[in-house]
Design a protein around this motif. Sequence first.
Motif, mmCIF file in Angstrom:
data_model
loop_
_atom_site.group_PDB
_atom_site.id
_atom_site.type_symbol
_atom_site.label_atom_id
_atom_site.label_comp_id
_atom_site.label_asym_id
_atom_site.label_seq_id
_atom_site.Cartn_x
_atom_site.Cartn_y
_atom_site.Cartn_z
ATOM 1 N N ALA A 21 6.076 10.970 -1.065
ATOM 2 C CA ALA A 21 5.486 10.470 -2.304
ATOM 3 C C ALA A 21 6.466 9.706 -3.179
ATOM 4 C CB ALA A 21 4.899 11.630 -3.106
ATOM 5 N N HIS A 22 7.748 9.767 -2.862
ATOM 6 C CA HIS A 22 8.765 8.979 -3.564
ATOM 7 C C HIS A 22 9.011 7.720 -2.738
ATOM 8 C CE1 HIS A 22 9.433 13.038 -5.106
ATOM 9 N NE2 HIS A 22 10.161 12.529 -6.092
ATOM 10 N N PHE A 23 8.820 6.555 -3.348
ATOM 11 C CA PHE A 23 8.911 5.326 -2.575
ATOM 12 C C PHE A 23 10.322 5.081 -2.056
ATOM 13 C CE2 PHE A 23 9.916 0.782 -2.341
ATOM 14 C CZ PHE A 23 9.094 0.449 -1.274
ATOM 15 N N THR A 24 10.405 4.695 -0.770
ATOM 16 C CA THR A 24 11.640 4.201 -0.169
ATOM 17 C C THR A 24 11.336 2.891 0.534
ATOM 18 O OG1 THR A 24 11.231 5.387 1.907
ATOM 19 C CG2 THR A 24 12.554 6.521 0.250
ATOM 20 N N THR A 42 -4.495 -2.212 -9.137
ATOM 21 C CA THR A 42 -3.373 -2.011 -8.222
ATOM 22 C C THR A 42 -2.084 -1.837 -9.019
ATOM 23 O OG1 THR A 42 -4.385 -3.308 -6.452
ATOM 24 C CG2 THR A 42 -1.997 -3.052 -6.373
ATOM 25 N N TRP A 43 -1.356 -0.804 -8.658
ATOM 26 C CA TRP A 43 -0.043 -0.567 -9.264
ATOM 27 C C TRP A 43 1.003 -1.355 -8.488
ATOM 28 C CZ3 TRP A 43 -0.163 2.359 -13.652
ATOM 29 C CH2 TRP A 43 -1.270 3.172 -13.844
ATOM 30 N N HIS A 44 1.783 -2.152 -9.218
ATOM 31 C CA HIS A 44 2.833 -2.950 -8.601
ATOM 32 C C HIS A 44 4.191 -2.375 -8.995
ATOM 33 C CE1 HIS A 44 0.309 -6.388 -7.232
ATOM 34 N NE2 HIS A 44 -0.469 -5.987 -8.232
ATOM 35 N N LEU A 45 4.987 -2.079 -8.008
ATOM 36 C CA LEU A 45 6.365 -1.625 -8.191
ATOM 37 C C LEU A 45 7.272 -2.682 -7.568
ATOM 38 C CD1 LEU A 45 8.751 0.393 -8.590
ATOM 39 C CD2 LEU A 45 8.049 1.469 -6.445
ATOM 40 N N HIS A 63 9.076 -5.398 -3.322
ATOM 41 C CA HIS A 63 7.725 -5.243 -3.874
ATOM 42 C C HIS A 63 6.975 -4.166 -3.099
ATOM 43 C CE1 HIS A 63 3.575 -7.336 -4.765
ATOM 44 N NE2 HIS A 63 3.759 -6.267 -5.531
ATOM 45 N N ALA A 64 6.311 -3.279 -3.817
ATOM 46 C CA ALA A 64 5.432 -2.284 -3.203
ATOM 47 C C ALA A 64 4.197 -2.135 -4.079
ATOM 48 C CB ALA A 64 6.147 -0.948 -3.047
ATOM 49 N N SER A 71 1.024 7.042 -2.893
ATOM 50 C CA SER A 71 1.121 6.401 -1.577
ATOM 51 C C SER A 71 1.421 4.918 -1.784
ATOM 52 C CB SER A 71 -0.190 6.564 -0.803
ATOM 53 O OG SER A 71 -0.482 7.934 -0.609
ATOM 54 N N TRP A 72 2.589 4.480 -1.297
ATOM 55 C CA TRP A 72 3.057 3.120 -1.543
ATOM 56 C C TRP A 72 3.091 2.314 -0.257
ATOM 57 C CZ3 TRP A 72 3.638 1.380 -6.409
ATOM 58 C CH2 TRP A 72 3.768 2.333 -7.429
ATOM 59 N N THR A 73 2.762 1.032 -0.359
ATOM 60 C CA THR A 73 2.839 0.101 0.760
ATOM 61 C C THR A 73 3.854 -0.974 0.421
ATOM 62 O OG1 THR A 73 0.525 0.461 1.346
ATOM 63 C CG2 THR A 73 1.589 -1.529 2.207
ATOM 64 N N GLU A 74 4.888 -1.098 1.253
ATOM 65 C CA GLU A 74 5.888 -2.129 1.006
ATOM 66 C C GLU A 74 5.327 -3.503 1.350
ATOM 67 O OE1 GLU A 74 10.621 -3.108 1.856
ATOM 68 O OE2 GLU A 74 9.672 -1.327 2.732
ATOM 69 N N GLN A 75 5.544 -4.457 0.460
ATOM 70 C CA GLN A 75 5.104 -5.835 0.631
ATOM 71 C C GLN A 75 6.311 -6.727 0.929
ATOM 72 O OE1 GLN A 75 1.949 -6.335 0.745
ATOM 73 N NE2 GLN A 75 1.151 -4.487 -0.247
#
Length: 465
Positions: A21-24, A42-45, A63-64, A71-75
């Motif tokens: 749950a912690h973005f890497t 959409t949440w942008h990190l 960018h994720a 739940s993060w998806t790397e872009q």
Amino acid sequence: MTDTTVDRAQDRATAHLRPAAHFTARDTWLNDPNGLVLHDGTWHLFFQNNPHGATHGNMSWGHATSDDLVSWTEQPVAIRHTATEEIFSGSAVVDEKNTAGFAGPGQTALVAVYTSAYRPAHPTLAGRQAQSLAYSLDDGRTWTRYAGNPVLDRGSADFRDPKVFWYDGEDGEGHWVMVAVEATDRQVVMYRSADLKHWEHLSTFGPAHATGGVWECPDLFPLPVRGTRRTRWVMIVSLNPGGVAGGSGAQYFVGDFDGTTFTPERPGDGPHGADWLDHGRDYYAPVSFNGVSDGRRLTVGWASNWDYANETPTSPWRSTMSLARELTLVRTSDGRDRVAQRPVLPEEAREGLSVHELRLPADGRRRHEIVLHGDGPDEVVLTVDAAARTLVSDRRRSGDTAFHPAFPSVDTAPLHDVGETVDVTVVVDGCVLEVYACGGLTTLTQVVFPTAPLTQVAVRETTAG
């Protein structure tokens, strides 16, 4: 054996350390969160990223995206470094009024305001840091640098980390406000703009409270005081070194902002009067999301420490973000308004994590040790001492601690407004440990590198002495 084979073997060996749950980043380095924004659900990190390796360098904006902050998806990389420019920290806004004029009919522009760190190869600005713009017309998928960059240049080598937000003010029209730092002067400088391109200086804040290192990654926002009709302004300033636990840290000031000047309620108290968002070794550069319209103030920080960040034992990825946290202000028994934090972690998102919610009696004759362990010999011991009003984290036996002499540590956090019990929530997710106590008035974040996941907990009592 090829380099690719080595990387895959290392990744398998440290797979249990990668959080759920912690973005890497998938296979590269990350540090400060940038450009946190909610747009069209959409949440942008965005984040400081080296697209070419697992140590700091070649700074670009990674960018994720997420639907739930868990739940993060790397872009693809959003804004990439060039031969003359690195892309340092900053923020992103939804330019709903099209103040910058980047959007065409039927379009909405996302605008990134970031620090251009000009490399020696730049023909005119080598060595300077100045603020620049990039914009996206396709919901953050692709970005175009503004041709008029930089938009704000003070001729400084350490002017960075702009956080921009819309301020309604009292003029009925509103305007953009930027807070950035003159890092080595330990000052936050504030500007206003009608169009994100032309900026007027408003005021300067600092030095104040903790000044043991450079100031970085400021943020400024209003925050309601829980259970009242009052709203205060909170300014976050990260610094490195000089953090409360050593190395990096994030302090905050509570006060008032009149559209021009931020006035803290406790000026000039020095480093021992500082308030800290987190008392662990691994919480830095937290900033809040723009674009959240439901009244919540949500932040994400970098879960590492510059003392040893380049050497932490994971591969081929390195470093992680904190959980998203919701912030409120709480009036404590000493008459202070303090920040309380709680993790954004709904029940349905806890799979793969170890979450322990405890309520311990506040018996002045006993301490309580919360022992986090797994199938191996490694452990982290959290000691709750209600009489001393302290929470102590000991990670000296947490697994791999030899990669840097500053890493094995015992860190102490104060407990506020202890009643008959002390509530403690512990989240263990791969290599990240986050602890929340006393309704979130106390937080402590550590990274750990055990040989086996720390999925189990035991509580034992000892005599207070």
